[in-house]
Design an enzyme around this catalytic site. Structure first.
Site, PDB file in Angstrom:
ATOM      1  CG  ASN A 194      -1.777   1.210   1.342  1.00 17.23           C
ATOM      2  OD1 ASN A 194      -1.811   2.040   0.425  1.00 17.23           O
ATOM      3  ND2 ASN A 194      -2.475   1.346   2.459  1.00 17.23           N
ATOM      4  CD1 TRP A 195       3.321   1.175  -3.051  1.00 16.01           C
ATOM      5  CD2 TRP A 195       3.152   2.401  -4.926  1.00 16.01           C
ATOM      6  NE1 TRP A 195       3.937   0.482  -4.067  1.00 16.01           N
ATOM      7  CE2 TRP A 195       3.844   1.204  -5.221  1.00 16.01           C
ATOM      8  CE3 TRP A 195       2.912   3.318  -5.956  1.00 16.01           C
ATOM      9  CZ2 TRP A 195       4.315   0.919  -6.511  1.00 16.01           C
ATOM     10  CZ3 TRP A 195       3.369   3.031  -7.237  1.00 16.01           C
ATOM     11  CH2 TRP A 195       4.062   1.849  -7.512  1.00 16.01           C
ATOM     12  CE  LYS A 196      -0.204   3.047   4.845  1.00 17.24           C
ATOM     13  NZ  LYS A 196      -0.103   3.097   6.293  1.00 17.24           N
ATOM     14  CD  GLU A 249      -2.900   5.277   6.881  1.00 21.47           C
ATOM     15  OE1 GLU A 249      -2.896   5.378   5.635  1.00 21.47           O
ATOM     16  OE2 GLU A 249      -2.008   4.682   7.514  1.00 21.47           O
ATOM     17  CD  GLU A 261      -3.473  -2.562   7.056  1.00 23.06           C
ATOM     18  OE1 GLU A 261      -2.424  -2.858   6.484  1.00 23.06           O
ATOM     19  OE2 GLU A 261      -4.047  -1.466   6.917  1.00 23.06           O
ATOM     20  N   GLY A 299       2.743   1.924  10.856  1.00 19.75           N
ATOM     21  CA  GLY A 299       3.705   3.007  10.735  1.00 19.75           C
ATOM     22  C   GLY A 299       4.404   3.339  12.044  1.00 19.75           C
ATOM     23  CB  SER A 313       5.427  -2.331  11.677  1.00 19.94           C
ATOM     24  OG  SER A 313       5.046  -0.992  11.990  1.00 19.94           O
ATOM     25  N   GLY A 331       2.879  -1.227   4.201  1.00 16.22           N
ATOM     26  CA  GLY A 331       2.984   0.199   3.893  1.00 16.22           C
ATOM     27  C   GLY A 331       4.421   0.578   3.613  1.00 16.22           C
ATOM     28  N   GLY A 332       5.082   1.164   4.612  1.00 18.48           N
ATOM     29  CA  GLY A 332       6.430   1.712   4.455  1.00 18.48           C
ATOM     30  C   GLY A 332       7.411   0.823   3.708  1.00 18.48           C
TER      31      GLY A 332
END
Ligand code: 13P
Length: 252
Positions: free
Chosen positions: A9-11, A98, A168, A174, A214, A235-236
């Site tokens: 997920n690049w957000k 989010e 999640e 994050g 994470s 994510g990250g």
């Protein structure tokens, strides 16, 4: 057999050039004979370029990070499902924490999106997960049950084939803090038994449940080795080609 899935997920990150470079790296390095399905959830404005780039690769898919439930109309700034279909997008992430937190997406709104996506034959990556205070008060199982019952459990077993669930926990997103493999397994088993209760054992056994929060190269293998963890929503660590690739390759 459940599908093994590594989803990034690049957000709201990366420029178009950076995104294309990352997708090119993944498509070049990916084992196309592997059973692992890889999904990149990218910003709307990159979806067409990414879907053109990855279209020929059987186990690499592009997802939108959201959609609107209505088919068309006066909803300035929104993106409708037929628009996504018109550029060959087959997956949509909905209910990310989010979006729930910053854009007020309620369980009821998410139910409308679920129904619209099912009707239009799209695959859904449905996110759920509890905040820290709920975890601390040991209300996490009830919290996730409520999210799934309110937005998802009304589907028929046939419709549920279009659903992937991503658990999640908000406290792990994050933050660098990951749910332990046992914490992930425990919640995934809970979700699977809830699906079994509502939709039958066959649906429960065939639904992929991803863990998100994470996930990194250093913890992916252990998380993915748990019985009810069928992959990750990352994510990250999905923003770097090499780290996402080692997560993709972390299934044993
Ligand atoms: P991180 O992997 O950066 O914690 O994000 C998880 C997530 O929100 C994926 O949707």
């Amino acid at each position: 057999m459940r599908q093994k899935i590594a989803a990034g997920n690049w957000k709201m990150n990366l420029t178009l050039d950076e995104g294309l470079q990352l997708a090119r790296y993944i498509s070049n390095e990916l084992d196309i004979y592997s059973d692992t399905q890889v999904i990149l959830a990218a910003p709307y404005v990159y979806l067409k370029s990414l879907s053109d780039l990855t279209f020929p690769i059987r186990n690499l898919h592009i997802a939108a990070q959201n959609c609107h439930a209505k088919e068309s109309g006066a909803y300035t700034g929104e993106i409708a499902i037929p628009m996504l279909k018109s550029i060959n997008i087959e997956y949509v992430v909905i209910g990310h924490s989010e979006r729930r937190a910053y854009f007020n997406e309620s369980n009821a709104i998410l139910k409308e999106k679920v129904d619209a996506l099912i009707e239009q034959d799209m695959n859904i990556i449905f996110c759920c997960g509890e905040p820290l205070e709920v975890r601390k008060a040991e209300g996490h199982f009830d919290y996730v049950t409520e999210q799934l019952e309110a937005s998802l459990c009304h589907l028929s077993p046939k419709q549920f084939k279009q659903v992937i669930i991503a658990y999640e926990p908000i406290w792990a997103i994050g933050t660098g803090e990951t749910a332990s493999p046992d914490q992930a397994q425990e919640m995934h088993a809970h979700i699977r038994s809830l699906i079994g209760e509502k939709l039958g054992r066959e649906v429960a056994e065939s639904t992929s449940i991803l863990y998100g929060g994470s996930v990194k190269p250093a913890n992916a293998q252990e998380l993915f080795s748990m019985n009810d963890v069928d992959g990750g929503l990352v994510g990250g660590a999905s923003l770097s080609g090499s780290s996402f690739l080692s997560i993709i390759n972390a299934f044993s």
